[in-house]
Design an enzyme around this catalytic site. Sequence first.
Site, PDB file in Angstrom:
ATOM      1  CG  ASN A 218      -6.401   4.933  -3.735  1.00  0.00           C
ATOM      2  OD1 ASN A 218      -5.241   4.591  -3.608  1.00  0.00           O
ATOM      3  ND2 ASN A 218      -7.331   4.149  -4.297  1.00  0.00           N
ATOM      4  CG  ASP A 287     -14.867   1.156  -1.858  1.00  0.00           C
ATOM      5  OD1 ASP A 287     -14.571  -0.030  -2.107  1.00  0.00           O
ATOM      6  OD2 ASP A 287     -14.515   1.743  -0.818  1.00  0.00           O
ATOM      7  CE  LYS A 297      -9.246  19.373 -20.346  1.00  0.00           C
ATOM      8  NZ  LYS A 297      -8.478  20.530 -20.697  1.00  0.00           N
ATOM      9  CG  PHE A 334      -4.291  -5.005   3.346  1.00  0.00           C
ATOM     10  CD1 PHE A 334      -3.873  -6.166   2.716  1.00  0.00           C
ATOM     11  CD2 PHE A 334      -3.358  -4.228   3.996  1.00  0.00           C
ATOM     12  CE1 PHE A 334      -2.538  -6.558   2.739  1.00  0.00           C
ATOM     13  CE2 PHE A 334      -2.009  -4.593   4.027  1.00  0.00           C
ATOM     14  CZ  PHE A 334      -1.612  -5.757   3.394  1.00  0.00           C
ATOM     15  CE  LYS A 352     -14.443  -5.750   1.773  1.00  0.00           C
ATOM     16  NZ  LYS A 352     -13.982  -5.012   0.604  1.00  0.00           N
TER      17      LYS A 352
HETATM   18  O1  PMT Z   1       0.175   1.176  -1.442  1.00  0.00           O
HETATM   19  P1  PMT Z   1       0.760   1.810  -0.183  1.00  0.00           P
HETATM   20  O2  PMT Z   1       1.052   3.286  -0.366  1.00  0.00           O
HETATM   21  O3  PMT Z   1       1.942   1.039   0.350  1.00  0.00           O
HETATM   22  O4  PMT Z   1      -0.369   1.767   0.943  1.00  0.00           O
HETATM   23  C1  PMT Z   1      -0.752   0.546   1.473  1.00  0.00           C
HETATM   24  C2  PMT Z   1      -2.266   0.472   1.671  1.00  0.00           C
HETATM   25  C3  PMT Z   1      -2.688   1.494   2.708  1.00  0.00           C
HETATM   26  C4  PMT Z   1      -2.994   0.760   0.353  1.00  0.00           C
HETATM   27  C5  PMT Z   1      -2.553  -0.998   2.125  1.00  0.00           C
HETATM   28  O5  PMT Z   1      -1.842  -1.265   3.292  1.00  0.00           O
HETATM   29  C6  PMT Z   1      -4.026  -1.204   2.389  1.00  0.00           C
HETATM   30  O6  PMT Z   1      -4.547  -0.940   3.465  1.00  0.00           O
HETATM   31  N1  PMT Z   1      -4.724  -1.707   1.355  1.00  0.00           N
HETATM   32  C7  PMT Z   1      -6.183  -1.840   1.325  1.00  0.00           C
HETATM   33  C8  PMT Z   1      -6.799  -0.530   0.936  1.00  0.00           C
HETATM   34  C9  PMT Z   1      -8.307  -0.606   0.846  1.00  0.00           C
HETATM   35  O7  PMT Z   1      -8.838  -0.349  -0.202  1.00  0.00           O
HETATM   36  O8  PMT Z   1      -8.915  -0.995   1.931  1.00  0.00           O
HETATM   37  P2  PMT Z   1     -10.523  -1.192   2.060  1.00  0.00           P
HETATM   38  O9  PMT Z   1     -10.735  -1.306   3.522  1.00  0.00           O
HETATM   39  O10 PMT Z   1     -11.230  -0.124   1.324  1.00  0.00           O
HETATM   40  O11 PMT Z   1     -10.762  -2.568   1.333  1.00  0.00           O
HETATM   41  C10 PMT Z   1     -10.815  -3.791   2.022  1.00  0.00           C
HETATM   42  C11 PMT Z   1     -10.285  -4.916   1.172  1.00  0.00           C
HETATM   43  O12 PMT Z   1     -11.144  -5.113   0.056  1.00  0.00           O
HETATM   44  C12 PMT Z   1      -8.894  -4.696   0.597  1.00  0.00           C
HETATM   45  O13 PMT Z   1      -8.194  -5.911   0.657  1.00  0.00           O
HETATM   46  C13 PMT Z   1      -9.158  -4.272  -0.846  1.00  0.00           C
HETATM   47  O14 PMT Z   1      -8.087  -4.670  -1.700  1.00  0.00           O
HETATM   48  C14 PMT Z   1     -10.442  -5.026  -1.146  1.00  0.00           C
HETATM   49  N2  PMT Z   1     -11.325  -4.382  -2.110  1.00  0.00           N
HETATM   50  C15 PMT Z   1     -11.872  -3.162  -1.859  1.00  0.00           C
HETATM   51  C16 PMT Z   1     -12.762  -2.602  -2.762  1.00  0.00           C
HETATM   52  C17 PMT Z   1     -13.079  -3.313  -3.954  1.00  0.00           C
HETATM   53  N3  PMT Z   1     -13.915  -2.802  -4.843  1.00  0.00           N
HETATM   54  N4  PMT Z   1     -12.534  -4.518  -4.170  1.00  0.00           N
HETATM   55  C18 PMT Z   1     -11.675  -5.065  -3.277  1.00  0.00           C
HETATM   56  O15 PMT Z   1     -11.174  -6.166  -3.498  1.00  0.00           O
END
Ligand code: PMT
Length: 415
Positions: A218, A287, A297, A334, A352
């Site tokens: 991403n 995810d 490849k 986040f 979470k």
């Molecule tokens: O890196 P930058 O370019 O500065 O951009 C910042 C950002 C947009 C990446 C950051 O501000 C942000 O929003 N990070 C979280 C991105 C994300 O994956 O969000 P989510 O809503 O999909 O996930 C929710 C939370 O679960 C997040 O804290 C993530 O780290 C966590 N997660 C998600 C999936 C997974 N398999 N394991 C996790 O721990």
Amino acid sequence: MRIALGVTGCIAAYKSVEVLRGLQKRGASVTVVMTRHATEFVGPLTFQSISGFPVITEMFAPTHDPEIKHIQLAQSSDLLLVAPATANALAKFANGIADDFLSTLYISSTCPVLVAPAMNSEMWAHPATSENVRRLRERGVQFVDPEEGYLACKTVGAGRLAEPDTIVRRACEIIGLANGSNVAGDSCTRPADMSGERVLITAGPTQEAIDPVRFLSNRSSGKMGYALAEAAVERGAVVTLITGPVSIAPPKGARTIAVRSAAEMFNAVKDNLADSTLIVMAAAVADYRPADVHRQKMKKNGRAMVLDLEQTEDILASVARDIHEKASRIVVGFAAETESVIPNARKKLVEKHADLIVANDVSASDSGFDVDTNRIALVSSEGVTELPLLSKREAAEHIIDAALEIRRSRPLSTP
Ligand code: PMT
């Protein structure tokens, strides 16, 4: 020390918020003066809520007597700092034009004046601007010259506002405030309110291999997570940063562990969890990952290709669930959302098991992935605090403030 901070109308105006905070952290009392055009870029309320003082935007506001107000401010200020200063502001200062509050304040000030210009590189290189700068320098005005870099007009060149830290440092040097010459992180002048905290931060994207040369990923640049790490280091915390592949420099003072995939990030988090008191998961973790990684490849064969994906581990959910069974450490996650930002963040707070969710609206071009600014809301069981557009460093300070507030209401226990 009292500083009048002039903000003029250009895209870099948002960085003045960080300048304001930097000055305040060093104990300065700051009154913000905005030109009318500056208010198009950042709302006066942002500066007002941070500075704690009304922001002056107009010469003839009904609430004050202009004759007295600008003279009063000129006489009571130890420094007039203008950041960012547009070509127009420099031209007015150089030619003694006093047609708004800021230019009138400049011409009535006897205190030192520090100016940090920001503009398009052609405007900065224009002979008129050079002449204005020369005249101002001759009159004793000091400059923090703009830096080279990528500009809002999508060109690269000189004209970008100097970093807020550089501006704050110069301001502190001029007025002899709290060791402003301590460049390397200003640790002795910032509040060491995270001393004793051990912070684990995730940042950047993950890459999920499809074959030896391809992956799913991403647009995360790591900037948000790195800003958090820098802020926590400067506030006295011991920081471990677990980062996916990014192209920015590692933050000074943090222990940085590089990983590639979600599975690697999960393992690194578990390995380093033991003594952390605050966990902040800013990484954009995949995810889903390909269910099978091809050893060689993959070749195209003229037909559509279907990739079988399986879900990755949810690192945040897993860690937060385990932690809450054991100890009262603070877990911040986040939520990167493009719609229903707050409801989705609330859902993630519960699902979470986090103490705080940083709701991140990633639908706008100036917020979220791969930009320097962010628009966030802090969502906890106590409620929702929506913040204006901020630099990622400024957003990081707010996130840490909110986590520490939770820390204060929940005493630190030994993990
Ligand atoms: O890196 P930058 O370019 O500065 O951009 C910042 C950002 C947009 C990446 C950051 O501000 C942000 O929003 N990070 C979280 C991105 C994300 O994956 O969000 P989510 O809503 O999909 O996930 C929710 C939370 O679960 C997040 O804290 C993530 O780290 C966590 N997660 C998600 C999936 C997974 N398999 N394991 C996790 O721990």
